[in-house]
Design an enzyme around this catalytic site. Structure first.
Site, PDB file in Angstrom:
ATOM      1  N   HIS A 157       0.843  -1.201   0.000  1.00  0.00           N
ATOM      2  CA  HIS A 157       0.000   0.000   0.000  1.00  0.00           C
ATOM      3  C   HIS A 157       0.865   1.233   0.000  1.00  0.00           C
ATOM      4  CE1 HIS A 157       0.671  -1.174   4.203  1.00  0.00           C
ATOM      5  NE2 HIS A 157       0.654   0.109   4.496  1.00  0.00           N
TER       6      HIS A 157
ATOM      7  N   HIS B 184       0.800   5.228   0.993  1.00  0.00           N
ATOM      8  CA  HIS B 184       0.123   6.294   1.721  1.00  0.00           C
ATOM      9  C   HIS B 184       0.240   7.588   0.912  1.00  0.00           C
ATOM     10  CE1 HIS B 184       0.291   4.249   5.841  1.00  0.00           C
ATOM     11  NE2 HIS B 184       1.209   3.556   5.182  1.00  0.00           N
TER      12      HIS B 184
HETATM   13  P1  AMP Z   1       1.658   0.623   7.411  1.00  0.00           P
HETATM   14  O1  AMP Z   1       2.228   1.064   8.729  1.00  0.00           O
HETATM   15  O2  AMP Z   1       2.367   1.259   6.241  1.00  0.00           O
HETATM   16  O3  AMP Z   1       1.539  -0.871   7.291  1.00  0.00           O
HETATM   17  O4  AMP Z   1       0.209   1.244   7.354  1.00  0.00           O
HETATM   18  C1  AMP Z   1      -0.969   0.543   7.525  1.00  0.00           C
HETATM   19  C2  AMP Z   1      -2.050   1.571   7.615  1.00  0.00           C
HETATM   20  O5  AMP Z   1      -3.285   0.926   7.431  1.00  0.00           O
HETATM   21  C3  AMP Z   1      -2.112   2.303   8.965  1.00  0.00           C
HETATM   22  O6  AMP Z   1      -1.923   3.682   8.751  1.00  0.00           O
HETATM   23  C4  AMP Z   1      -3.512   1.980   9.471  1.00  0.00           C
HETATM   24  O7  AMP Z   1      -4.121   3.080  10.109  1.00  0.00           O
HETATM   25  C5  AMP Z   1      -4.231   1.615   8.183  1.00  0.00           C
HETATM   26  N1  AMP Z   1      -5.377   0.722   8.336  1.00  0.00           N
HETATM   27  C6  AMP Z   1      -5.434  -0.448   9.026  1.00  0.00           C
HETATM   28  N2  AMP Z   1      -6.650  -0.999   8.909  1.00  0.00           N
HETATM   29  C7  AMP Z   1      -7.368  -0.163   8.115  1.00  0.00           C
HETATM   30  C8  AMP Z   1      -8.720  -0.180   7.619  1.00  0.00           C
HETATM   31  N3  AMP Z   1      -9.568  -1.178   7.921  1.00  0.00           N
HETATM   32  N4  AMP Z   1      -9.133   0.857   6.842  1.00  0.00           N
HETATM   33  C9  AMP Z   1      -8.286   1.859   6.555  1.00  0.00           C
HETATM   34  N5  AMP Z   1      -7.015   1.933   6.974  1.00  0.00           N
HETATM   35  C10 AMP Z   1      -6.562   0.931   7.755  1.00  0.00           C
END
Ligand code: AMP
Ligand code: ZN
Length: 133
Positions: free
Chosen positions: A99, A101
């Protein structure tokens, strides 16, 4: 992938605050935004991180990142944005599905990478306002 939360979101099995979708890519608001409008862009096909992702998928996702970022810039609007993509626990990756951001930035605003638990009603209203084709 069975136990992957982002695969479940991509399949529509778990709800998300969707901003953009096409046949290969989905973008939705992060529920713990660093800044208002913080959006995640994922490929619908599972890969765990950058190094696990084929060049074609990567090119498709990057084109979508550009498209969604351009939209956020005018629709939010914001003054700039950061692109962040974490690989591995040591880098802060918590969800093992590739993903990107998109972190909108506002002139004079905070420039940090601190998650703020989102208000679900506010996120829903923002996603409704931002959603595009
Ligand atoms: P990372 O630290 O790059 O793995 O980021 C994962 C991101 O996913 C975090 O910023 C979380 O807040 C976000 N996240 C986790 N579950 C969900 C969800 N169900 N919907 C939207 N964002 C999510
Ligand atoms: Zn997945």
């Amino acid at each position: 992938m069975n136990d992957c939360i982002f695969c479940k979101i991509a399949a529509g099995e778990i709800p998300s605050f969707k901003v953009y979708e096409d046949d290969k890519v989905l973008a939705y608001l992060d529920i713990n935004p660093f800044s208002p409008g913080h959006t995640l862009v994922i490929p619908k096909v599972h890969s765990s991180c950058l190094l696990d992702t084929g060049a074609d998928t990567l090119a498709t996702v990057m084109a979508a990142v550009r498209k969604v970022a351009a939209h956020l810039k005018t629709a939010l609007p914001c003054d700039g944005f950061n692109i962040l993509q974490n690989n591995g626990e040591a880098a802060g990756q918590t969800v093992k599905h590739l993903h990107f951001h998109i972190i909108p930035r506002y002139q004079g605003g905070a420039l940090d990478f601190v998650p703020h638990p989102g208000d679900m009603a506010e996120l829903a209203a923002l996603a409704d306002r931002l959603r595009f084709q």
